[in-house]
Design a protein around this motif. Structure first.
Motif, short mmCIF file in Angstrom:
data_model
loop_
_atom_site.label_atom_id
_atom_site.label_comp_id
_atom_site.label_asym_id
_atom_site.label_seq_id
_atom_site.Cartn_x
_atom_site.Cartn_y
_atom_site.Cartn_z
N UNK A 96 0.84 -1.20 0.00
CA UNK A 96 0.00 0.00 0.00
C UNK A 96 0.87 1.24 0.00
N UNK A 97 1.91 1.28 0.85
CA UNK A 97 2.82 2.42 0.90
C UNK A 97 3.49 2.64 -0.45
N UNK A 98 4.00 1.57 -1.05
CA UNK A 98 4.73 1.68 -2.32
C UNK A 98 3.80 2.12 -3.45
N UNK A 99 2.62 1.53 -3.53
CA UNK A 99 1.70 1.84 -4.62
C UNK A 99 1.21 3.27 -4.52
N UNK A 100 0.85 3.71 -3.33
CA UNK A 100 0.40 5.09 -3.16
C UNK A 100 1.52 6.08 -3.45
N UNK A 101 2.75 5.75 -3.06
CA UNK A 101 3.88 6.64 -3.32
C UNK A 101 4.04 6.87 -4.82
N UNK A 102 3.99 5.79 -5.60
CA UNK A 102 4.15 5.92 -7.05
C UNK A 102 2.96 6.65 -7.65
N UNK A 103 1.77 6.40 -7.14
CA UNK A 103 0.59 7.10 -7.64
C UNK A 103 0.71 8.60 -7.41
N UNK A 104 1.14 9.00 -6.21
CA UNK A 104 1.35 10.43 -5.94
C UNK A 104 2.38 11.02 -6.91
#
Length: 285
Positions: free
Chosen positions: A18-26
């Motif tokens: 979740x942390x990694x996916x949201x970081x890339x999305x941002x």
């Protein structure tokens, strides 16, 4: 500025992904993103993104040295650009001894008649680095259990996103985390907000519908729901990359349900950005 940590007392719910996916999305929406790995497990953001870094080398500068006031270099030298404009401060094995290091610093400060807060050290180094001038979003992947690592994270970011398995055990983990945050707020006088509850691996059954409805009725925000995506997440860990990169570079054909998952994470990151009033400067497709 948007700062938060995905956190859960329950293991295996997708905290790091979740942390990694949201970081890339941002980052894909145009924001400068810093991720900080404060998880002592090997299966953390440092492994997920796979920078060229030896977390067991005792001689290199690392976050723990900065936390205890013994850095070997500039704070920004700790960062590695890992994917799509996301910077990462990797985890280091010294994190396992952080409580002992902080207690030693506290004892020394008190011997000199100085005050010292064990739980404000991450907040201190981010403030001293003037992090707001460099980044729009800061995400910390942290330990799930109570202790100095989690407390330092919560004091620094003040917001949590809670990945949630929609089961009775998952519901209990939310209650436990809520109690932990309440206790921390009372003890060191800070406010910690729940930005979102994120059901992951959701199956549409009557029991799970009732649990999800109860969570919502308790006042927790649930902006999106993620279904079961085991093969996608396993592929990301195998290739050490975000779901975005995995689908673009390692899938020989697009799968609609996986694109739906990415759209859900994009929806969540836009929701979090709006909550922090930072907007999206541009959208990368």
């Amino acid at each position: 500025m948007l700062t938060y940590t995905p956190v859960s007392e329950a293991g295996g719910v997708g905290k790091t992904t979740t942390a990694a996916t949201l970081a890339v999305s941002h980052a894909r929406s145009g924001h400068n993103v810093l991720t900080i790995d404060m998880d002592t497990q090997n299966g953390s953001l440092t492994y997920f993104f796979g920078p060229d870094y030896d977390r067991g080398d005792p001689n290199i500068d690392n976050l723990v040295r900065h936390l205890v006031g013994r850095p070997k270099g500039d704070f920004y030298n700790l960062t590695h650009e890992v994917e799509a404009g996301v910077d990462l401060i990797p985890s280091h094995n010294m994190l396992e001894d952080l409580e002992e290091f902080l207690l030693n610093e506290k004892d020394q400060a008190e011997n000199f008649g100085e005050s010292y807060s064990m739980y404000h050290q991450l907040h201190r180094i981010l403030r001293e680095a003037d992090i707001r001038e460099e980044y729009d979003v800061v995400i910390v992947d942290t330990a799930g259990k109570a202790g100095p690592i989690l407390y330092n994270t919560l004091v620094a970011v003040r917001n949590v996103v809670i990945p949630f398995e929609v089961t009775a055990k998952g519901e209990e983990s939310i209650d436990g985390l809520d109690d932990l945050v309440d206790g921390l707020e009372q003890n060191i006088n800070i406010d910690v907000g729940v930005l979102a509850i994120v059901p992951i691996g959701y199956k549409e059954t009557r029991d799970r519908q009732e649990i999800l409805k109860k969570v919502q009725n308790d006042g927790f925000p649930v902006p999106i729901v993620i279904g079961q995506r085991g093969s996608l997440i396993e592929g990301c860990w195998k290739q050490q990359c975000s779901p975005y990169k995995y689908i673009e570079e390692y899938r020989n054909r697009q799968r609609d349900y996986e694109l739906t998952t990415l759209n859900k994470f994009d929806e969540l990151s836009r929701y979090l950005e709006r909550e922090a009033d930072i907007g999206s400067p541009e959208v990368t497709v």
